[in-house]
Design a protein around this motif. Structure first.
Motif, mmCIF file in Angstrom:
data_model
loop_
_atom_site.group_PDB
_atom_site.id
_atom_site.type_symbol
_atom_site.label_atom_id
_atom_site.label_comp_id
_atom_site.label_asym_id
_atom_site.label_seq_id
_atom_site.Cartn_x
_atom_site.Cartn_y
_atom_site.Cartn_z
ATOM 1 N N VAL A 1 0.845 -1.204 0.000
ATOM 2 C CA VAL A 1 0.000 0.000 0.000
ATOM 3 C C VAL A 1 0.876 1.249 0.000
ATOM 4 C CG1 VAL A 1 -1.727 1.328 1.290
ATOM 5 C CG2 VAL A 1 -1.975 -1.157 1.052
ATOM 6 N N ALA A 2 1.931 1.255 0.802
ATOM 7 C CA ALA A 2 2.831 2.419 0.851
ATOM 8 C C ALA A 2 3.452 2.678 -0.513
ATOM 9 C CB ALA A 2 3.918 2.196 1.902
ATOM 10 N N LYS A 3 3.839 1.638 -1.226
ATOM 11 C CA LYS A 3 4.421 1.812 -2.557
ATOM 12 C C LYS A 3 3.387 2.374 -3.526
ATOM 13 C CE LYS A 3 7.687 1.726 -5.526
ATOM 14 N NZ LYS A 3 8.818 2.658 -5.391
ATOM 15 N N LEU A 4 2.157 1.864 -3.471
ATOM 16 C CA LEU A 4 1.105 2.369 -4.350
ATOM 17 C C LEU A 4 0.767 3.822 -4.030
ATOM 18 C CD1 LEU A 4 -1.143 -0.806 -4.525
ATOM 19 C CD2 LEU A 4 0.229 0.160 -6.393
ATOM 20 N N VAL A 5 0.799 4.188 -2.752
ATOM 21 C CA VAL A 5 0.587 5.586 -2.359
ATOM 22 C C VAL A 5 1.725 6.439 -2.901
ATOM 23 C CG1 VAL A 5 0.554 7.181 -0.390
ATOM 24 C CG2 VAL A 5 -0.852 5.115 -0.342
ATOM 25 N N GLU A 6 2.953 5.966 -2.759
ATOM 26 C CA GLU A 6 4.120 6.700 -3.283
ATOM 27 C C GLU A 6 4.006 6.909 -4.790
ATOM 28 O OE1 GLU A 6 8.723 5.611 -4.234
ATOM 29 O OE2 GLU A 6 7.943 4.893 -2.322
ATOM 30 N N LEU A 7 3.627 5.853 -5.509
ATOM 31 C CA LEU A 7 3.480 5.958 -6.964
ATOM 32 C C LEU A 7 2.349 6.911 -7.341
ATOM 33 C CD1 LEU A 7 3.948 2.186 -7.863
ATOM 34 C CD2 LEU A 7 5.526 4.041 -8.439
ATOM 35 N N SER A 8 1.356 7.035 -6.460
ATOM 36 C CA SER A 8 0.175 7.867 -6.720
ATOM 37 C C SER A 8 0.357 9.322 -6.316
ATOM 38 C CB SER A 8 -1.039 7.293 -5.978
ATOM 39 O OG SER A 8 -1.348 5.993 -6.437
ATOM 40 N N ARG A 9 1.469 9.656 -5.675
ATOM 41 C CA ARG A 9 1.711 11.039 -5.255
ATOM 42 C C ARG A 9 1.552 11.983 -6.442
ATOM 43 N NH1 ARG A 9 0.838 10.844 -0.260
ATOM 44 N NH2 ARG A 9 2.337 9.772 1.026
ATOM 45 N N GLY A 10 1.008 13.148 -6.168
ATOM 46 C CA GLY A 10 0.752 14.121 -7.227
ATOM 47 C C GLY A 10 -0.705 14.126 -7.646
ATOM 48 N N HIS A 11 -1.438 13.061 -7.317
ATOM 49 C CA HIS A 11 -2.884 13.053 -7.569
ATOM 50 C C HIS A 11 -3.562 13.852 -6.457
ATOM 51 C CE1 HIS A 11 -1.722 9.652 -10.111
ATOM 52 N NE2 HIS A 11 -2.843 9.899 -10.768
ATOM 53 N N LYS A 12 -4.668 14.510 -6.777
ATOM 54 C CA LYS A 12 -5.380 15.303 -5.784
ATOM 55 C C LYS A 12 -5.991 14.443 -4.695
ATOM 56 C CE LYS A 12 -6.336 19.166 -8.823
ATOM 57 N NZ LYS A 12 -7.347 19.939 -9.530
ATOM 58 N N LYS A 13 -6.332 13.212 -5.040
ATOM 59 C CA LYS A 13 -6.882 12.300 -4.041
ATOM 60 C C LYS A 13 -6.472 10.870 -4.366
ATOM 61 C CE LYS A 13 -11.338 12.779 -6.328
ATOM 62 N NZ LYS A 13 -11.064 14.003 -7.033
ATOM 63 N N ILE A 14 -6.246 10.115 -3.305
ATOM 64 C CA ILE A 14 -5.944 8.691 -3.415
ATOM 65 C C ILE A 14 -7.055 7.980 -2.657
ATOM 66 C CG2 ILE A 14 -4.305 6.848 -2.918
ATOM 67 C CD1 ILE A 14 -2.105 9.050 -2.850
ATOM 68 N N ILE A 15 -7.798 7.179 -3.369
ATOM 69 C CA ILE A 15 -8.951 6.476 -2.802
ATOM 70 C C ILE A 15 -8.593 4.996 -2.704
ATOM 71 C CG2 ILE A 15 -11.367 5.851 -3.222
ATOM 72 C CD1 ILE A 15 -11.596 8.526 -4.780
ATOM 73 N N LEU A 16 -9.095 4.342 -1.667
ATOM 74 C CA LEU A 16 -8.813 2.924 -1.478
ATOM 75 C C LEU A 16 -10.117 2.179 -1.241
ATOM 76 C CD1 LEU A 16 -5.971 1.274 0.239
ATOM 77 C CD2 LEU A 16 -8.230 0.763 1.161
ATOM 78 N N TYR A 17 -10.236 1.038 -1.852
ATOM 79 C CA TYR A 17 -11.404 0.170 -1.702
ATOM 80 C C TYR A 17 -10.979 -1.013 -0.850
ATOM 81 C CZ TYR A 17 -15.205 -2.930 -3.225
ATOM 82 O OH TYR A 17 -16.268 -3.780 -3.273
ATOM 83 N N SER A 18 -11.689 -1.264 0.241
ATOM 84 C CA SER A 18 -11.288 -2.278 1.216
ATOM 85 C C SER A 18 -12.340 -3.364 1.376
ATOM 86 C CB SER A 18 -11.067 -1.587 2.566
ATOM 87 O OG SER A 18 -10.913 -2.519 3.588
ATOM 88 N N VAL A 19 -11.873 -4.530 1.754
ATOM 89 C CA VAL A 19 -12.763 -5.608 2.176
ATOM 90 C C VAL A 19 -13.351 -5.200 3.526
ATOM 91 C CG1 VAL A 19 -12.823 -8.030 2.929
ATOM 92 C CG2 VAL A 19 -11.446 -7.372 0.964
ATOM 93 N N PRO A 20 -14.654 -5.387 3.753
ATOM 94 C CA PRO A 20 -15.225 -5.048 5.057
ATOM 95 C C PRO A 20 -14.448 -5.734 6.185
ATOM 96 C CG PRO A 20 -16.980 -5.520 3.506
ATOM 97 C CD PRO A 20 -15.680 -5.890 2.826
ATOM 98 N N GLY A 21 -14.192 -4.971 7.238
ATOM 99 C CA GLY A 21 -13.458 -5.494 8.378
ATOM 100 C C GLY A 21 -11.981 -5.129 8.370
ATOM 101 N N LYS A 22 -11.480 -4.630 7.267
ATOM 102 C CA LYS A 22 -10.067 -4.253 7.155
ATOM 103 C C LYS A 22 -9.845 -2.745 7.253
ATOM 104 C CE LYS A 22 -8.465 -8.394 6.374
ATOM 105 N NZ LYS A 22 -7.602 -9.063 7.322
#
Length: 143
Positions: free
Chosen positions: A88-109
C-alpha cells in the motif's frame, strides 16, 4: 529469502495471480479478467519470494486527479508480516501528485488502512453487479 519487487506485467503468470486472490481470500477471479484489469491500471506491484508470487496490489489512476488503490492481496503465509503495508505504501508513493488517493477495502479491514492514513469517506457510493450480495457481505447498506 529476499523479496523481489516488480512493477511490470511482463512475464506475469495470470493463473498464479488468480490463485493468489483465491488463497488470500479475495474471491475467485478469472485470469483473463485480471489481465484486463492490471493492463489498464497505471500502477501495480508484484512481490515474489523464490520466484513465487506472494503479494500484489494495483491502482487505477488518471495521472492528475484521482488514483484508486484496489486488489491488494497476500498469500495467507505472508499476511501479518507488514508486506501488505509495504505494498500500500508503494502504491501511495506511486500515486503522489494526484489530488486524491482512494482505497477500496474488504469489510473489516478498515482499521488496517486507517493506520496507513486513509480516512472513511462520507460520500462514496457504488453500484455492484450483485447489489444484494454486496449488501450481504457488508460492502453497501440501504441507508
Amino acid at each position: 529469502m529476499p523479496l523481489i519487487w516488480s512493477y511490470s506485467i511482463d512475464g506475469l503468470d495470470w493463473n498464479e495471480l488468480a490463485a493468489l486472490y483465491d488463497a488470500a481470500p479475495l474471491g475467485s477471479k478469472n485470469p483473463s479478467g485480471l489481465k484486463t484489469a492490471f493492463t489498464n491500471s497505471m500502477f501495480k506491484c508484484f512481490v515474489y519470494e523464490d520466484e513465487k508470487l506472494v503479494g500484489v496490489g494495483r491502482a487505477l489512476a488518471d495521472g492528475v486527479d484521482c488514483s484508486y488503490i484496489c486488489d491488494v492481496a497476500l498469500l495467507p503465509s505472508h499476511q501479518g508480516l507488514g508486506l501488505g503495508k509495504q505494498i500500500v505504501a508503494k502504491l501511495v508513493e506511486l500515486s503522489r501528485g494526484h489530488k486524491k488517493i482512494i482505497l477500496y477495502s474488504v469489510p473489516g479491514k478498515e482499521s488496517f488502512y486507517k493506520k496507513l492514513g486513509f480516512k472513511r469517506m462520507s460520500t462514496a457510493m457504488a453500484i455492484f453487479e450483485d447489489q444484494a450480495g454486496a449488501q450481504e457481505r457488508g460492502y453497501v447498506n440501504e441507508t
